[in-house]
Design an enzyme around this catalytic site. Structure first.
Site, mmCIF file in Angstrom:
data_model
loop_
_atom_site.group_PDB
_atom_site.id
_atom_site.type_symbol
_atom_site.label_atom_id
_atom_site.label_comp_id
_atom_site.label_asym_id
_atom_site.label_seq_id
_atom_site.Cartn_x
_atom_site.Cartn_y
_atom_site.Cartn_z
ATOM 1 N N ASP A 1 0.801 -1.223 0.000
ATOM 2 C CA ASP A 1 0.000 0.000 0.000
ATOM 3 C C ASP A 1 0.838 1.279 0.000
ATOM 4 O O ASP A 1 0.285 2.363 -0.016
ATOM 5 C CB ASP A 1 -0.941 0.016 1.208
ATOM 6 C CG ASP A 1 -0.196 0.147 2.523
ATOM 7 O OD1 ASP A 1 1.054 0.140 2.524
ATOM 8 O OD2 ASP A 1 -0.867 0.275 3.557
ATOM 9 N N TYR B 1 10.597 4.369 1.354
ATOM 10 C CA TYR B 1 11.443 3.370 2.035
ATOM 11 C C TYR B 1 12.917 3.442 1.621
ATOM 12 O O TYR B 1 13.781 2.896 2.308
ATOM 13 C CB TYR B 1 10.895 1.958 1.809
ATOM 14 C CG TYR B 1 9.809 1.607 2.808
ATOM 15 C CD1 TYR B 1 10.124 1.060 4.047
ATOM 16 C CD2 TYR B 1 8.477 1.859 2.538
ATOM 17 C CE1 TYR B 1 9.139 0.765 4.976
ATOM 18 C CE2 TYR B 1 7.484 1.575 3.457
ATOM 19 C CZ TYR B 1 7.821 1.025 4.675
ATOM 20 O OH TYR B 1 6.848 0.745 5.602
#
Ligand code: NAD
Ligand code: G6P
Ligand code: MN
Length: 447
Positions: free
Chosen positions: A172, A270
């Protein structure tokens, strides 16, 4: 034409995300009708608390849906169309260890990246394979939509060890970032954008973003992200309706420094763990990590609210909210169930989608989804910078799966060392030895 009603199994029924997903499913029944909902978990007591509240919610809002919560695989997996899988093998107690052990050595401690993610991967592989095997035994026609983490390692394990299974891995984070992009651009919906993207899970880049008329939206976004990361205009001005948690706010801001490395693209948040590992260590409290924050807030609030609903036997004033974010799961299930040909970012075998990258790497790219599953869209050749980073990271992921399959200490040490988060091979070994100690119950024996 009426749509065929579906039978859904939520695997990891005791997850903190289960109530939000159930409410989201109920809000989408017109698009994705459900006849039966089941929960499966291997922690009966944890799941029962969510199930008791779900029973009340269903009685009030969708009494036609048959509901079952069970720890028995046969009962759970029989007569199922879709398994929505979000298990966390070892639960938050082990996430806390994944995060805190590396920090002892000034290495980042993170749920899915670096040594913490590798440790979690070594626990998740067996758990997810077991779910696939149950699904194939009891509902061989069913599809598994997996978002159990670490999705990159889980996806590589299922590619290698269950190559013919009907499983699609999804994350997600791109959805979350695209929602922020649409706020920056002032669009109604993220679906007003068509994107090109390539990478690995939690390790990717947007290369092209267009509106419905084909207008290039990248220049405006690049300008914004290089100054503000993915913090939205309303967050900047203090007008945001909902406040994002401080640790996520920091992450969205940090994205600008990641974007500076390649101003032609827009990065996944990330990547910060690989580009600025020391900053992340400095920004962490080794005594109180994200696992502690989640246990103190999301987990506590979700279970308290479910228990309250079960006590008073009504969910009319419930503080549980549909996870809007999770509508991508309905989009995916719908696309398969009704052949809607939705375009989505998914984690799939490369097979040429990234032309100059390993055929057998699991990559995250846009796909067209229909009743046959996902068809990846080619993203062409990628630049040396991203290719170099991705080759190192995909080697980590493949070595973890090989280590798990072969029970190889050496390969797991190599995997830890090869992670861009790791300063040297000696520290990698020390962290590995500490991780082995606490993961005895979950990892295969390594020799
Ligand atoms: P959680 O600990 O609240 O829930 C996980 C549940 O899985 C627990 O109830 C646990 O008992 C159960 N479980 C563990 N091992 C199992 C097994 N072998 N068989 C059946 N059930 C098992 O965790 P959470 O924070 O709600 O997250 C759930 C999962 O979803 C995690 O893997 C998390 O990383 C993942 N997640 C993924 C994304 C994504 O983008 N892919 C987004 C959010 C969360
Ligand atoms: C994003 C990622 C998930 C990850 C989650 C962690 O949604 O895509 O893969 O599990 O963040 O969130 P948390 O609130 O548990 O730290
Ligand atoms: Mn994710």
């Amino acid at each position: 034409m009426s749509l065929k009603e579906q039978s859904i199994l939520v695997a990891g029924g005791g997850s903190t995300f289960t109530p939000g997903i159930v409410l989201m499913l109920l809000e989408n029944l017109d698009k994705f009708p459900i006849r039966q909902l089941k929960f499966y978990d291997n922690d009966k007591e944890r799941q029962q608390q969510i199930a008791d509240a779900t029973e009340v919610i269903l009685k009030e809002r969708a009494p036609h849906i048959k509901f079952v919560a069970t720890t028995d695989p046969e009962e759970a997996f029989t007569d199922i169309d879709f398994v929505m899988a979000h298990i966390r093998v070892g639960k938050y107690a082990m996430r806390e260890k994944d995060e805190k052990i590396p920090l002892r050595y000034s290495v980042i401690g993170q749920e899915t990246c670096g040594p913490g993610g590798i440790a979690y991967g070594m626990r998740s592989i067996g758990g997810v394979l077991e779910l696939i095997d149950y699904m194939e035994q009891y509902s061989p026609e069913a599809w598994m939509l997996n978002y159990s983490n670490p999705a990159a390692i889980v996806a590589e394990a299922t590619r290698k060890l269950r190559p013919n299974s009907k499983i699609i891995n999804i994350c997600d984070m791109p959805v979350g970032i695209e929602n922020r992009m649409k706020d920056v651009l002032g669009l109604e919906s993220r679906k007003d954008m068509t994107v090109k993207y390539y990478g690995l899970n939690h390790f990717g880049w947007w290369t092209d973003i267009r509106d419905k008329d084909g207008k290039d939206l990248m220049p405006e976004l690049k300008e914004w992200v290089s100054k503000n990361g993915y913090i939205t205009p309303d967050e900047l001005s203090g007008a945001a309706e909902e406040e994002v948690e401080p640790s996520w706010f920091y992450t969205f801001g940090k994205a600008k420094e990641v974007q500076w490395l390649d101003p032609d693209t827009l990065p996944n948040t990330y990547l910060k763990y690989y580009f600025y590992p020391q900053d992340e260590v400095e920004h962490s409290n080794p005594e109180h990590t994200r696992a502690n924050e989640v246990m103190e807030h999301r987990e506590k609030n979700t279970f308290n609210e479910c228990n309250r609903i079960a006590d008073i036997q009504t969910a009319e004033d419930a503080k549980l909210e549909a996870d809007e974010h999770a509508t991508y799961i309905v989009d995916l299930a719908r696309a398969i169930a009704y052949n809607s040909k939705e375009r989505m970012l998914l984690i799939v075998p490369n097979k040429g989608a990234i032309v100059n990258f390993d055929e057998d790497a699991m990559v995250e790219v846009p796909c067209i989804v229909g009743s046959q599953g996902a068809e990846p869209l080619t993203q062409g050749e990628i630049p040396r910078f991203q290719k170099g980073l991705m080759e190192q990271q995909v080697a980590v992921e493949k070595l973890v799966v090989e280590a798990w399959t072969e029970g190889s200490y050496q390969k797991l040490w190599q995997a830890l060392f090869l992670s861009k988060t790791m300063p040297n091979a000696r520290v990698a070994k020390q962290i590995l030895d500490d991780l082995i100690e606490v993961n005895k119950e979950y990892w295969p024996e390594l020799t």
